[in-house]
Design a protein around this motif. Sequence first.
Motif, PDB file in Angstrom:
ATOM      1  N   THR A  73       0.829  -1.192   0.000  1.00  0.00           N
ATOM      2  CA  THR A  73       0.000   0.000   0.000  1.00  0.00           C
ATOM      3  C   THR A  73       0.870   1.250   0.000  1.00  0.00           C
ATOM      4  OG1 THR A  73      -0.114  -0.009   2.415  1.00  0.00           O
ATOM      5  CG2 THR A  73      -1.862  -1.155   1.238  1.00  0.00           C
ATOM      6  N   GLU A  79      -4.072   2.682   5.916  1.00  0.00           N
ATOM      7  CA  GLU A  79      -5.478   2.343   6.090  1.00  0.00           C
ATOM      8  C   GLU A  79      -6.231   2.495   4.780  1.00  0.00           C
ATOM      9  OE1 GLU A  79      -7.011   4.754   9.176  1.00  0.00           O
ATOM     10  OE2 GLU A  79      -5.816   3.822  10.756  1.00  0.00           O
ATOM     11  N   ILE A  80      -7.115   1.535   4.508  1.00  0.00           N
ATOM     12  CA  ILE A  80      -7.904   1.555   3.287  1.00  0.00           C
ATOM     13  C   ILE A  80      -9.213   2.272   3.563  1.00  0.00           C
ATOM     14  CG2 ILE A  80      -8.960   0.097   1.518  1.00  0.00           C
ATOM     15  CD1 ILE A  80      -7.021  -2.113   2.628  1.00  0.00           C
ATOM     16  N   SER A  81      -9.635   3.091   2.629  1.00  0.00           N
ATOM     17  CA  SER A  81     -10.881   3.828   2.797  1.00  0.00           C
ATOM     18  C   SER A  81     -12.062   2.874   2.924  1.00  0.00           C
ATOM     19  CB  SER A  81     -11.100   4.761   1.607  1.00  0.00           C
ATOM     20  OG  SER A  81     -12.334   5.409   1.708  1.00  0.00           O
ATOM     21  N   ALA A  82     -12.855   3.060   3.947  1.00  0.00           N
ATOM     22  CA  ALA A  82     -14.016   2.195   4.162  1.00  0.00           C
ATOM     23  C   ALA A  82     -15.184   2.598   3.276  1.00  0.00           C
ATOM     24  CB  ALA A  82     -14.441   2.256   5.628  1.00  0.00           C
ATOM     25  N   GLU A 199      -7.239   2.128  -2.689  1.00  0.00           N
ATOM     26  CA  GLU A 199      -7.108   2.542  -1.290  1.00  0.00           C
ATOM     27  C   GLU A 199      -7.932   3.802  -1.006  1.00  0.00           C
ATOM     28  OE1 GLU A 199      -2.634   1.388   0.140  1.00  0.00           O
ATOM     29  OE2 GLU A 199      -2.855   3.056  -1.219  1.00  0.00           O
ATOM     30  N   GLY A 201     -10.646   4.602  -2.344  1.00  0.00           N
ATOM     31  CA  GLY A 201     -12.081   4.383  -2.469  1.00  0.00           C
ATOM     32  C   GLY A 201     -12.664   4.627  -3.837  1.00  0.00           C
ATOM     33  N   SER A 221     -12.685  -6.984  -7.827  1.00  0.00           N
ATOM     34  CA  SER A 221     -12.051  -5.782  -7.275  1.00  0.00           C
ATOM     35  C   SER A 221     -11.973  -4.647  -8.298  1.00  0.00           C
ATOM     36  CB  SER A 221     -10.643  -6.110  -6.757  1.00  0.00           C
ATOM     37  OG  SER A 221      -9.818  -6.616  -7.789  1.00  0.00           O
ATOM     38  N   THR A 252     -15.955  -2.929  -2.223  1.00  0.00           N
ATOM     39  CA  THR A 252     -15.800  -3.910  -1.138  1.00  0.00           C
ATOM     40  C   THR A 252     -14.773  -4.968  -1.525  1.00  0.00           C
ATOM     41  OG1 THR A 252     -18.103  -3.594  -0.453  1.00  0.00           O
ATOM     42  CG2 THR A 252     -17.008  -5.612   0.283  1.00  0.00           C
ATOM     43  N   GLN A 255     -11.207  -3.497  -1.357  1.00  0.00           N
ATOM     44  CA  GLN A 255     -10.702  -3.414   0.016  1.00  0.00           C
ATOM     45  C   GLN A 255     -10.191  -4.782   0.482  1.00  0.00           C
ATOM     46  OE1 GLN A 255     -13.989  -1.798   2.293  1.00  0.00           O
ATOM     47  NE2 GLN A 255     -14.234  -0.172   0.784  1.00  0.00           N
ATOM     48  N   LYS A 256     -10.951  -5.818   0.176  1.00  0.00           N
ATOM     49  CA  LYS A 256     -10.568  -7.174   0.569  1.00  0.00           C
ATOM     50  C   LYS A 256      -9.295  -7.610  -0.145  1.00  0.00           C
ATOM     51  CE  LYS A 256     -12.385 -11.883   0.925  1.00  0.00           C
ATOM     52  NZ  LYS A 256     -13.484 -12.796   0.556  1.00  0.00           N
TER      53      LYS A 256
END
Length: 283
Positions: A73, A79-82, A199, A201, A221, A252, A255-256
């Motif tokens: 990353t 941190e990945i955007s939720a 990452e 989003g 993805s 989603t 992110q996974k």
Amino acid sequence: AYIALGAAKLFRIPLVLNFHGAELLLIRKKKWVKPLLKFAIGQAQAVFANSSFTAGKIKALRNVDVEWSPYGTTLETGEISAEPTQAPHPVNGKFKILFVGRHIERKGICYLIEAAKYLPRDQFEIRIVGVGDITDKLKAQAAEVSTTPDAANIIFTGKLSPEELANEYKTANVFTLPAIVDSKGDTEGLGVVLIEAMELGLPVVASNVGGIPDVVVDGVSGILVPEKDPQALANAYKRLAADPELLKQLLTGAQKRIAECFTWGKIVERQIAVYEKIKNKKK
């Protein structure tokens, strides 16, 4: 590789090689590189590759075990955007398609520009960030495409500051990398810019070439399209614009995918495991 090989022989320690793709594609331009690489690979106790594409090139030279070790990353926080960073609805009424990168042949920007012909002007806008050797040529192509009735607007932003670039990502609806295998046989070894976009989003649309399928699993993805196919690119953007649920599903999945494969912690763990295995063999 050869400097390391000398040290490995002198100190009787294992040699580990890490390939990133460009050195293997160099073989097409410099034939004398092939035997040198083939010999070096044969001397290594372990070989890492940044993508399955690069691994395939290594195996074509010498049939050895290759460990997959991609880039990780790029966000400082890791941190990945939720949530998607782009607005839930097109900004200013238009669905914004963002490209970020050097303006060189293998990025396939000319096919993105051609895709504008199949995208209604009142619904879509293509934004091309960056500069490069073929920027003027691309601008001339875009000017010609703009004469097509109802073709989407194409905007060249030039080189941007970090703040300006962050705003481009924030206001985009989809990120795209229409990469190709260029006239020299070069292509994307992995496509780190796709990891960055995921990452942040953004859903991604990219060509099915090089190491890109390691990042973008089609329908999971992101969306993969054949290289050099403007119509397929346009269709993918239209699908995302028309289907918010698909967009959400891909985010989603992205992110996974990043959590499973592209976090530095897991990459480091896999590399350490290989080194430990080599060390134990030596004992």
